[in-house]
Design a protein around this motif. Sequence first.
Motif, short mmCIF file in Angstrom:
data_model
loop_
_atom_site.label_atom_id
_atom_site.label_comp_id
_atom_site.label_asym_id
_atom_site.label_seq_id
_atom_site.Cartn_x
_atom_site.Cartn_y
_atom_site.Cartn_z
N LYS A 147 -35.92 -23.64 -13.70
CA LYS A 147 -36.38 -22.27 -13.93
C LYS A 147 -35.74 -21.28 -12.97
CE LYS A 147 -40.79 -24.08 -15.66
NZ LYS A 147 -40.48 -25.50 -15.41
N LYS A 148 -35.49 -21.74 -11.75
CA LYS A 148 -34.85 -20.90 -10.75
C LYS A 148 -33.90 -21.76 -9.93
CE LYS A 148 -35.93 -17.75 -6.89
NZ LYS A 148 -35.31 -16.54 -7.50
N VAL A 149 -32.74 -21.20 -9.57
CA VAL A 149 -31.74 -21.91 -8.78
C VAL A 149 -31.37 -21.07 -7.57
CG1 VAL A 149 -29.37 -22.80 -8.72
CG2 VAL A 149 -30.77 -23.12 -10.78
N ILE A 150 -31.28 -21.72 -6.40
CA ILE A 150 -30.69 -21.05 -5.24
C ILE A 150 -29.52 -21.90 -4.76
CG2 ILE A 150 -32.71 -19.75 -4.51
CD1 ILE A 150 -33.28 -21.88 -2.41
N LEU A 151 -28.38 -21.29 -4.56
CA LEU A 151 -27.19 -21.98 -4.06
C LEU A 151 -26.88 -21.45 -2.68
CD1 LEU A 151 -23.97 -23.03 -5.87
CD2 LEU A 151 -23.81 -21.80 -3.69
N LEU A 152 -26.73 -22.36 -1.73
CA LEU A 152 -26.46 -22.02 -0.34
C LEU A 152 -25.02 -22.34 0.01
CD1 LEU A 152 -29.61 -23.78 1.22
CD2 LEU A 152 -29.49 -21.59 0.01
N ALA A 153 -24.38 -21.43 0.74
CA ALA A 153 -23.01 -21.68 1.18
C ALA A 153 -22.78 -21.04 2.53
CB ALA A 153 -22.00 -21.15 0.16
N SER A 154 -22.15 -21.81 3.41
CA SER A 154 -21.88 -21.35 4.77
C SER A 154 -20.49 -21.83 5.18
CB SER A 154 -22.93 -21.92 5.73
OG SER A 154 -22.61 -21.65 7.08
N GLY A 155 -19.72 -20.93 5.76
CA GLY A 155 -18.43 -21.31 6.30
C GLY A 155 -17.25 -20.86 5.46
N GLU A 156 -16.15 -20.60 6.12
CA GLU A 156 -14.95 -20.10 5.44
C GLU A 156 -14.38 -21.13 4.49
OE1 GLU A 156 -11.08 -18.92 4.32
OE2 GLU A 156 -11.48 -20.72 5.55
N ASN A 157 -14.62 -22.43 4.77
CA ASN A 157 -14.08 -23.47 3.89
C ASN A 157 -14.74 -23.47 2.51
OD1 ASN A 157 -16.51 -24.46 5.15
ND2 ASN A 157 -15.99 -26.50 4.43
N LYS A 158 -15.83 -22.72 2.36
CA LYS A 158 -16.49 -22.60 1.06
C LYS A 158 -16.14 -21.27 0.37
CE LYS A 158 -18.68 -26.48 1.69
NZ LYS A 158 -20.14 -26.59 1.81
N ALA A 159 -15.37 -20.42 1.03
CA ALA A 159 -15.14 -19.06 0.53
C ALA A 159 -14.42 -19.04 -0.82
CB ALA A 159 -14.36 -18.24 1.56
N GLN A 160 -13.38 -19.86 -0.99
CA GLN A 160 -12.65 -19.84 -2.25
C GLN A 160 -13.50 -20.42 -3.37
OE1 GLN A 160 -9.70 -18.31 -2.98
NE2 GLN A 160 -10.37 -18.79 -5.08
N ALA A 161 -14.25 -21.45 -3.07
CA ALA A 161 -15.14 -22.03 -4.08
C ALA A 161 -16.16 -21.01 -4.55
CB ALA A 161 -15.84 -23.27 -3.53
N ILE A 162 -16.69 -20.23 -3.62
CA ILE A 162 -17.67 -19.19 -3.97
C ILE A 162 -17.01 -18.10 -4.80
CG2 ILE A 162 -19.03 -17.29 -3.00
CD1 ILE A 162 -20.45 -19.99 -2.94
N LYS A 163 -15.83 -17.68 -4.42
CA LYS A 163 -15.13 -16.66 -5.19
C LYS A 163 -14.86 -17.13 -6.62
CE LYS A 163 -10.93 -13.83 -5.31
NZ LYS A 163 -11.64 -12.58 -5.56
N SER A 164 -14.37 -18.36 -6.76
CA SER A 164 -14.08 -18.89 -8.09
C SER A 164 -15.35 -19.05 -8.91
CB SER A 164 -13.36 -20.24 -7.95
OG SER A 164 -12.13 -20.10 -7.27
N THR A 165 -16.43 -19.45 -8.25
CA THR A 165 -17.71 -19.65 -8.94
C THR A 165 -18.28 -18.35 -9.47
OG1 THR A 165 -18.29 -21.63 -7.67
CG2 THR A 165 -20.12 -20.35 -8.58
N ILE A 166 -18.24 -17.31 -8.67
CA ILE A 166 -18.90 -16.05 -9.01
C ILE A 166 -17.98 -15.10 -9.79
CG2 ILE A 166 -19.91 -13.95 -8.02
CD1 ILE A 166 -21.01 -15.69 -5.76
N GLU A 167 -16.72 -15.06 -9.43
CA GLU A 167 -15.82 -14.06 -10.01
C GLU A 167 -14.79 -14.64 -10.99
OE1 GLU A 167 -16.01 -10.98 -6.20
OE2 GLU A 167 -14.15 -12.05 -6.60
N GLY A 168 -14.66 -15.94 -11.03
CA GLY A 168 -13.68 -16.55 -11.92
C GLY A 168 -14.26 -16.84 -13.28
N PRO A 169 -13.45 -17.37 -14.18
CA PRO A 169 -13.94 -17.75 -15.51
C PRO A 169 -14.84 -18.98 -15.42
CG PRO A 169 -11.67 -18.48 -15.23
CD PRO A 169 -12.00 -17.65 -14.03
N ILE A 170 -15.68 -19.15 -16.42
CA ILE A 170 -16.52 -20.34 -16.50
C ILE A 170 -15.65 -21.48 -17.00
CG2 ILE A 170 -18.54 -21.37 -17.59
CD1 ILE A 170 -19.65 -18.51 -17.89
N ASN A 171 -15.49 -22.47 -16.13
CA ASN A 171 -14.53 -23.54 -16.43
C ASN A 171 -14.98 -24.82 -15.74
OD1 ASN A 171 -12.07 -25.24 -16.28
ND2 ASN A 171 -11.04 -23.42 -17.09
N PRO A 172 -14.96 -25.97 -16.41
CA PRO A 172 -15.39 -27.22 -15.77
C PRO A 172 -14.51 -27.63 -14.59
CG PRO A 172 -14.43 -27.66 -17.93
CD PRO A 172 -14.61 -26.18 -17.84
N SER A 173 -13.33 -27.03 -14.46
CA SER A 173 -12.52 -27.30 -13.28
C SER A 173 -13.13 -26.65 -12.04
CB SER A 173 -11.08 -26.81 -13.48
OG SER A 173 -11.04 -25.40 -13.60
#
Length: 243
Positions: A191-217
Amino acid sequence: MNIIKVKNYDEMSKRAAFIVASQVSIKEDSVLGLATGSTPIGTYKQIINIYNDKLIDFKNITTYNLDEYYDLSEENEQSYRCFMNQNLFNHINIDKKNTFVPNGKAENPEKECKRYDSLVEKSGNIDLQILGIGSNAHIGFNEPDDKFAKGTHLVDLKQETIDANARFFKSKEEVPKKAISMGMKNIMAAKKVILLASGENKAQAIKSTIEGPINPSVPASILQLHPDVTFILDEDAASRLNK
């Protein structure tokens, strides 16, 4: 989609713990989906602090963990069952009979996956799901692929994931190469999801997740379709976002 940007890991952990505490307070028999790894440890510490202040009660709470290493017994100190006991369950008044983790030693992993899916569905699905994210944007152990895995399944871990988890083991050779992971169906049914991310090593993953296309890759990108998802990001993890 709600994006909360905070200064650092401690602030991220406090914000996440407050959301969990609110859920438990509002619904005393909540079903929580829990994550492991280094990211949620601070959140669990904050939850324990709130519990010790007698502000929340876990006696009627049910939990489902996202995943477990395959072929590790729950007594193994690197198992996620052991992780959850050490970092949360041993410190609150939850009934461990109501805490569920996939059986990593199941002789028939396919049968275990079906059993786990059935348990979650019989609970009425998850009220609040906590997620971390891998540097390759995996959530749970849903690794980059050419399709989104629906149900709980046996996963061949990517080398990048094995390398990242090696810090928890005495040697890289000891890191399990497979895991049983909840699939996207149960995560998206929460019903509700919270995703936590900390650190520069997660920055590209966060950018791709939020701003990129929806893709199983980019497995976490499926969360763009969730009706109630909150990203709690420290400054480093949010550093590559355009907004």
